[in-house]
Write a protein that holds these residues in place. Structure first.
Motif, PDB file in Angstrom:
ATOM      1  N   LEU A  30       0.818  -1.213   0.000  1.00 42.78           N
ATOM      2  CA  LEU A  30       0.000   0.000   0.000  1.00 42.78           C
ATOM      3  C   LEU A  30       0.850   1.260   0.000  1.00 42.78           C
ATOM      4  CD1 LEU A  30      -2.874  -1.044   2.406  1.00 42.78           C
ATOM      5  CD2 LEU A  30      -3.060  -0.526  -0.041  1.00 42.78           C
ATOM      6  N   SER A  31       2.045   1.181   0.540  1.00 41.13           N
ATOM      7  CA  SER A  31       2.955   2.329   0.530  1.00 41.13           C
ATOM      8  C   SER A  31       3.382   2.681  -0.895  1.00 41.13           C
ATOM      9  CB  SER A  31       4.206   2.039   1.369  1.00 41.13           C
ATOM     10  OG  SER A  31       3.863   1.833   2.702  1.00 41.13           O
ATOM     11  N   ARG A  32       3.289   1.706  -1.770  1.00 41.84           N
ATOM     12  CA  ARG A  32       3.694   1.922  -3.163  1.00 41.84           C
ATOM     13  C   ARG A  32       2.527   2.370  -4.038  1.00 41.84           C
ATOM     14  NH1 ARG A  32       6.784  -3.071  -5.292  1.00 41.84           N
ATOM     15  NH2 ARG A  32       7.543  -1.529  -6.772  1.00 41.84           N
ATOM     16  N   LEU A  33       1.304   2.347  -3.482  1.00 43.33           N
ATOM     17  CA  LEU A  33       0.102   2.721  -4.235  1.00 43.33           C
ATOM     18  C   LEU A  33      -0.565   3.918  -3.571  1.00 43.33           C
ATOM     19  CD1 LEU A  33      -1.527  -0.835  -4.396  1.00 43.33           C
ATOM     20  CD2 LEU A  33      -0.348   0.313  -6.278  1.00 43.33           C
ATOM     21  N   ARG A  34      -1.310   4.691  -4.336  1.00 41.07           N
ATOM     22  CA  ARG A  34      -2.140   5.737  -3.711  1.00 41.07           C
ATOM     23  C   ARG A  34      -3.250   5.069  -2.915  1.00 41.07           C
ATOM     24  NH1 ARG A  34      -0.866  10.792  -5.558  1.00 41.07           N
ATOM     25  NH2 ARG A  34       0.091  10.886  -7.614  1.00 41.07           N
ATOM     26  N   SER A  35      -3.867   4.058  -3.493  1.00 48.95           N
ATOM     27  CA  SER A  35      -4.857   3.226  -2.805  1.00 48.95           C
ATOM     28  C   SER A  35      -4.994   1.952  -3.624  1.00 48.95           C
ATOM     29  CB  SER A  35      -6.204   3.944  -2.676  1.00 48.95           C
ATOM     30  OG  SER A  35      -6.804   4.106  -3.932  1.00 48.95           O
ATOM     31  N   GLY A  36      -5.576   0.937  -2.995  1.00 49.06           N
ATOM     32  CA  GLY A  36      -5.719  -0.319  -3.716  1.00 49.06           C
ATOM     33  C   GLY A  36      -6.820  -1.176  -3.138  1.00 49.06           C
ATOM     34  N   LEU A  59      -3.723  -3.746  10.451  1.00 48.51           N
ATOM     35  CA  LEU A  59      -3.018  -2.498  10.147  1.00 48.51           C
ATOM     36  C   LEU A  59      -3.892  -1.285  10.444  1.00 48.51           C
ATOM     37  CD1 LEU A  59      -1.304  -3.606   6.826  1.00 48.51           C
ATOM     38  CD2 LEU A  59      -0.165  -3.201   9.030  1.00 48.51           C
ATOM     39  N   GLU A  60      -5.174  -1.397  10.155  1.00 49.87           N
ATOM     40  CA  GLU A  60      -6.094  -0.290  10.440  1.00 49.87           C
ATOM     41  C   GLU A  60      -6.193  -0.063  11.951  1.00 49.87           C
ATOM     42  OE1 GLU A  60     -10.588   1.185   9.266  1.00 49.87           O
ATOM     43  OE2 GLU A  60     -10.258  -0.962   9.577  1.00 49.87           O
ATOM     44  N   SER A  61      -6.260  -1.142  12.718  1.00 46.27           N
ATOM     45  CA  SER A  61      -6.369  -1.013  14.179  1.00 46.27           C
ATOM     46  C   SER A  61      -5.112  -0.395  14.782  1.00 46.27           C
ATOM     47  CB  SER A  61      -6.664  -2.359  14.827  1.00 46.27           C
ATOM     48  OG  SER A  61      -5.526  -3.188  14.808  1.00 46.27           O
ATOM     49  N   GLN A  62      -3.985  -0.543  14.097  1.00 47.38           N
ATOM     50  CA  GLN A  62      -2.725   0.042  14.565  1.00 47.38           C
ATOM     51  C   GLN A  62      -2.511   1.455  14.036  1.00 47.38           C
ATOM     52  OE1 GLN A  62       0.521  -2.630  13.708  1.00 47.38           O
ATOM     53  NE2 GLN A  62      -0.205  -4.149  15.148  1.00 47.38           N
ATOM     54  N   GLY A  63      -3.436   1.938  13.222  1.00 48.63           N
ATOM     55  CA  GLY A  63      -3.316   3.292  12.698  1.00 48.63           C
ATOM     56  C   GLY A  63      -2.382   3.423  11.508  1.00 48.63           C
ATOM     57  N   LEU A  64      -2.112   2.312  10.823  1.00 53.41           N
ATOM     58  CA  LEU A  64      -1.170   2.336   9.698  1.00 53.41           C
ATOM     59  C   LEU A  64      -1.864   2.367   8.343  1.00 53.41           C
ATOM     60  CD1 LEU A  64       1.405  -0.250  11.091  1.00 53.41           C
ATOM     61  CD2 LEU A  64       1.612   2.254  11.048  1.00 53.41           C
ATOM     62  N   VAL A  65      -3.149   2.013   8.316  1.00 51.44           N
ATOM     63  CA  VAL A  65      -3.897   1.936   7.060  1.00 51.44           C
ATOM     64  C   VAL A  65      -5.285   2.531   7.278  1.00 51.44           C
ATOM     65  CG1 VAL A  65      -5.046   0.297   5.489  1.00 51.44           C
ATOM     66  CG2 VAL A  65      -2.670  -0.057   6.109  1.00 51.44           C
ATOM     67  N   GLU A  66      -5.775   3.194   6.253  1.00 52.68           N
ATOM     68  CA  GLU A  66      -7.140   3.701   6.269  1.00 52.68           C
ATOM     69  C   GLU A  66      -7.955   2.889   5.269  1.00 52.68           C
ATOM     70  OE1 GLU A  66      -6.527   7.797   5.280  1.00 52.68           O
ATOM     71  OE2 GLU A  66      -5.877   8.293   7.324  1.00 52.68           O
ATOM     72  N   VAL A  67      -9.195   2.570   5.661  1.00 53.09           N
ATOM     73  CA  VAL A  67     -10.070   1.758   4.819  1.00 53.09           C
ATOM     74  C   VAL A  67     -11.238   2.611   4.361  1.00 53.09           C
ATOM     75  CG1 VAL A  67     -11.564  -0.277   4.715  1.00 53.09           C
ATOM     76  CG2 VAL A  67      -9.444  -0.354   6.053  1.00 53.09           C
ATOM     77  N   GLN A  68     -11.467   2.622   3.052  1.00 53.93           N
ATOM     78  CA  GLN A  68     -12.642   3.288   2.492  1.00 53.93           C
ATOM     79  C   GLN A  68     -13.693   2.213   2.295  1.00 53.93           C
ATOM     80  OE1 GLN A  68     -11.912   5.498  -1.102  1.00 53.93           O
ATOM     81  NE2 GLN A  68     -14.077   5.655  -1.572  1.00 53.93           N
ATOM     82  N   ARG A  76      -5.661   2.407   1.918  1.00 57.46           N
ATOM     83  CA  ARG A  76      -4.607   3.388   1.709  1.00 57.46           C
ATOM     84  C   ARG A  76      -3.704   3.407   2.932  1.00 57.46           C
ATOM     85  NH1 ARG A  76      -3.222   8.466   2.876  1.00 57.46           N
ATOM     86  NH2 ARG A  76      -4.978   8.923   4.230  1.00 57.46           N
ATOM     87  N   ALA A  77      -2.401   3.367   2.709  1.00 54.15           N
ATOM     88  CA  ALA A  77      -1.452   3.482   3.815  1.00 54.15           C
ATOM     89  C   ALA A  77      -1.415   4.937   4.272  1.00 54.15           C
ATOM     90  CB  ALA A  77      -0.056   3.036   3.370  1.00 54.15           C
ATOM     91  N   VAL A  78      -1.233   5.149   5.570  1.00 49.24           N
ATOM     92  CA  VAL A  78      -1.050   6.508   6.065  1.00 49.24           C
ATOM     93  C   VAL A  78       0.299   7.007   5.554  1.00 49.24           C
ATOM     94  CG1 VAL A  78      -2.494   6.112   8.106  1.00 49.24           C
ATOM     95  CG2 VAL A  78      -0.018   5.762   8.249  1.00 49.24           C
ATOM     96  N   SER A  79       0.565   8.285   5.721  1.00 42.03           N
ATOM     97  CA  SER A  79       1.828   8.846   5.238  1.00 42.03           C
ATOM     98  C   SER A  79       3.011   8.160   5.913  1.00 42.03           C
ATOM     99  CB  SER A  79       1.886  10.350   5.521  1.00 42.03           C
ATOM    100  OG  SER A  79       2.031  10.570   6.916  1.00 42.03           O
ATOM    101  N   LEU A  80       4.137   8.186   5.254  1.00 45.92           N
ATOM    102  CA  LEU A  80       5.353   7.581   5.793  1.00 45.92           C
ATOM    103  C   LEU A  80       5.694   8.187   7.148  1.00 45.92           C
ATOM    104  CD1 LEU A  80       7.807   5.762   5.533  1.00 45.92           C
ATOM    105  CD2 LEU A  80       8.910   7.543   4.192  1.00 45.92           C
TER     106      LEU A  80
END
Length: 114
Positions: A30-36, A59-68, A76-80
């Motif tokens: 996900l870090s390599r994509l805008r979203s997927g 990952l979402e529960s850890q605050g590393l990914v956002e789910v639409q 989508r991965a959060v910012s680096l």
């Protein structure tokens, strides 16, 4: 170091920081994509599609990914910067807990039979 080597190193380092392999692979993907979608992420990371959902949920529960929550779901991965800060905070909290635990352990004298 080429991209494949960098990807593998990032996955390995994330695992050392406590992520499971599929979680690490999904985050790097996900870090390599805008979203997927799960399908695209599965194809890119070689994580089985059904396991992508499990990994992304963690990952979402850890605050590393956002789910639409659309159809299909987009991830989508959060910012680096945000991801590294989150991981740093988690790591520092573990080190603090370790320090506290070690400080409460009784010292044993060599003459003790315990």
């Amino acid at each position: 170091m080429d991209t494949d080597e960098s990807v593998e190193e990032a996955i390995e380092l994330l695992q050392q920081l406590g992520l499971k392999e599929y979680e690490a692979r999904c985050f790097v993907g996900l870090s390599r994509l805008r979203s997927g979608t799960a399908k695209k992420l599965s194809e890119m990371t070689e994580v089985p599609r059904t396991r992508v959902y499990d990994a992304v949920r963690v990952l979402e529960s850890q605050g590393l990914v956002e789910v639409q929550h659309s159809s299909p779901q987009e991830f989508r991965a959060v910012s680096l910067e945000e991801a590294t800060e989150t991981l740093r905070d988690q790591y520092e909290a573990r080190v603090d807990r370790l320090e506290n635990a070690l400080n409460t352990i009784d010292i044993v004298d060599e003459g003790d039979d315990t």
